[in-house]
Design a protein around this motif. Structure first.
Motif, mmCIF file in Angstrom:
data_model
loop_
_atom_site.group_PDB
_atom_site.id
_atom_site.type_symbol
_atom_site.label_atom_id
_atom_site.label_comp_id
_atom_site.label_asym_id
_atom_site.label_seq_id
_atom_site.Cartn_x
_atom_site.Cartn_y
_atom_site.Cartn_z
ATOM 1 N N UNK A 281 -36.342 19.194 34.841
ATOM 2 C CA UNK A 281 -36.925 19.324 33.503
ATOM 3 C C UNK A 281 -37.299 17.949 32.946
ATOM 4 N N UNK A 282 -36.381 16.988 33.110
ATOM 5 C CA UNK A 282 -36.644 15.631 32.633
ATOM 6 C C UNK A 282 -37.874 15.047 33.321
ATOM 7 N N UNK A 283 -37.993 15.256 34.623
ATOM 8 C CA UNK A 283 -39.133 14.742 35.368
ATOM 9 C C UNK A 283 -40.422 15.393 34.887
ATOM 10 N N UNK A 284 -40.364 16.693 34.629
ATOM 11 C CA UNK A 284 -41.539 17.417 34.124
ATOM 12 C C UNK A 284 -41.993 16.836 32.787
ATOM 13 N N UNK A 285 -41.042 16.551 31.900
ATOM 14 C CA UNK A 285 -41.380 16.012 30.580
ATOM 15 C C UNK A 285 -41.976 14.612 30.690
ATOM 16 N N UNK A 286 -41.403 13.788 31.542
ATOM 17 C CA UNK A 286 -41.913 12.428 31.725
ATOM 18 C C UNK A 286 -43.353 12.465 32.235
ATOM 19 N N UNK A 287 -43.655 13.425 33.092
ATOM 20 C CA UNK A 287 -44.994 13.527 33.672
ATOM 21 C C UNK A 287 -46.015 14.133 32.710
ATOM 22 N N UNK A 288 -45.536 14.906 31.728
ATOM 23 C CA UNK A 288 -46.462 15.653 30.882
ATOM 24 C C UNK A 288 -46.463 15.249 29.413
ATOM 25 N N UNK A 289 -45.510 14.439 28.994
ATOM 26 C CA UNK A 289 -45.424 14.062 27.584
ATOM 27 C C UNK A 289 -45.258 12.557 27.419
ATOM 28 N N UNK A 290 -45.931 12.009 26.430
ATOM 29 C CA UNK A 290 -45.740 10.605 26.103
ATOM 30 C C UNK A 290 -44.408 10.431 25.384
ATOM 31 N N UNK A 291 -43.781 9.253 25.500
ATOM 32 C CA UNK A 291 -42.525 9.012 24.772
ATOM 33 C C UNK A 291 -42.729 9.136 23.264
ATOM 34 N N UNK A 308 -34.958 8.715 24.942
ATOM 35 C CA UNK A 308 -35.222 7.344 25.420
ATOM 36 C C UNK A 308 -34.671 7.151 26.832
ATOM 37 N N UNK A 309 -33.525 7.769 27.084
ATOM 38 C CA UNK A 309 -32.893 7.624 28.405
ATOM 39 C C UNK A 309 -33.758 8.226 29.498
ATOM 40 N N UNK A 310 -34.307 9.409 29.270
ATOM 41 C CA UNK A 310 -35.106 10.015 30.349
ATOM 42 C C UNK A 310 -36.417 9.276 30.541
ATOM 43 N N UNK A 311 -36.973 8.719 29.459
ATOM 44 C CA UNK A 311 -38.237 7.990 29.622
ATOM 45 C C UNK A 311 -38.030 6.606 30.240
ATOM 46 N N UNK A 312 -36.762 6.171 30.266
ATOM 47 C CA UNK A 312 -36.434 4.936 30.986
ATOM 48 C C UNK A 312 -35.987 5.233 32.405
ATOM 49 N N UNK A 313 -36.032 6.512 32.763
ATOM 50 C CA UNK A 313 -35.678 6.907 34.124
ATOM 51 C C UNK A 313 -34.199 7.144 34.345
#
Length: 338
Positions: A281-291, A308-313
């Motif tokens: 789910x986190x990967x899907x959001x990073x690929x489809x949504x801007x921070x 912030x944590x998921x967008x920092x990987x």
């Protein structure tokens, strides 16, 4: 069906065997008697159908329809088509009513200028099994009528845009060809309420909490959020754009951003029981949504930290925090009933 019924209650049913009897009993025991009920079985695979058919033997005001699973929008559209009542009330099959529900709603509706009546409700959840009394309108408008714009301005607060806890005029639906979006299973009720609001005169606000909104049921119409519903959210935003001109006094872009933010946080929480699903789910959001800009939501510090944590990987840190807070919430609920 009876042509004499003043109110038609429309109840879509999907796998509601655990709660449907309480719902139907609360309808049957209404103080106000001049109503009919249309039940639409939306492809249930449990014992809902047998329970309903057995219940109907004791009351000829209840009418039953069945369809392949097509969602609550399709079921409600069928209900409106079959309704004989002058007014429409929409109920969820896992919720229930106070005995004076219809009585409270129909009284203000007798005035020709009133086209919608709204009431308060009880939210039933693990923390409040008997219901937490809530109202999405401010006390200063209780027992008063408000204009179209005032009602529309409140539509995005709390659950103001839901169908339950309200009484509608069927004529407004029919004359203006208002239908529920058949392929949308997220906020489809809000879209219909917005469209309905375009044609109303006044809205009357009842101070009483008369509807029990059940958030204990995880298998009913309001299920947990999944990635599939993310696509529904995008569809909802596109449909919402149709009302930009009529709602030009609202900042729809900010409203959409806040709803998306809340949706994503809830999506992560609902997928947190499985580490693999959470990571996907986190990967899907990073690929489809801007921070998101955390400064837009200063009161949501934990939520901002999670995003912030998921967008920092750092999916693991985000997942651990979500799991920790979910666990603390369950522990707190357990202590409350110890």
């Amino acid at each position: 069906m009876s042509n004499d019924s003043e109110i038609t209650l429309i109840i879509p049913v999907f796998n509601a065997e655990k709660y449907i009897i309480r719902c139907l009993d609360s309808v049957k025991l209404q103080n106000y008697k001049n109503f009919e009920v249309i039940l639409i079985n939306d492809g249930s695979t449990d014992n809902s159908e047998n329970i309903i058919l057995d219940f109907m033997k004791s009351d000829n005001r209840f009418w039953y329809f069945t369809q392949s699973n097509a969602g609550p929008s399709s079921a409600r559209n069928l209900g409106i088509k079959e309704a004989k009542g002058k007014y429409l009330a929409f109920i969820d099959a896992d919720d229930w009513l106070r005995p004076d529900y219809l009585e409270k709603l129909v009284t203000p509706m007798q005035k020709p200028i009133i086209d919608l009546v709204c009431a308060g409700y009880y939210e039933v959840n693990r923390d409040y099994p008997k219901g937490l009394k809530l109202h999405d309108f401010q006390p200063e408008v209780f027992t008063k009528s408000i204009d179209k714009r005032s009602f529309q301005a409140n539509l995005f607060n709390g659950v103001s845009g839901v169908l339950w806890g309200k009484l509608f005029r069927k004529e407004i639906f029919l004359v203006n060809n208002i239908e529920f979006h058949p392929n949308l299973r997220l906020s489809e009720d809000l879209l219909a309420v917005i469209e309905y609001s375009l044609y109303l005169n006044k809205v009357f606000i009842i101070p009483d909490a008369i509807y029990f909104y059940n958030r204990l049921n995880e298998t009913g119409l309001s299920q947990g959020i999944s990635i599939e519903k993310y696509h529904n959210l995008k569809c909802f935003f596109r449909e919402l754009g149709r009302f930009r001109e009529e709602l030009d006094f609202l900042d729809l872009d900010l409203i959409k951003l806040r709803r998306k933010y809340s949706f994503i946080i809830q999506l992560l929480k609902d997928q947190s029981s499985s580490k693999r699903e959470y990571y996907n789910t986190a990967q899907f959001l990073v690929e489809n949504e801007k921070p998101f800009d955390p400064n837009m939501f200063p009161k949501k510090k934990i939520d901002n930290f999670i995003l912030r944590s998921i967008y920092k990987g750092n999916y693991y840190r985000s997942w651990i925090i979500v799991r920790l807070f979910q666990t603390l919430k369950r522990v707190k609920a357990g202590w409350k009933f110890f």
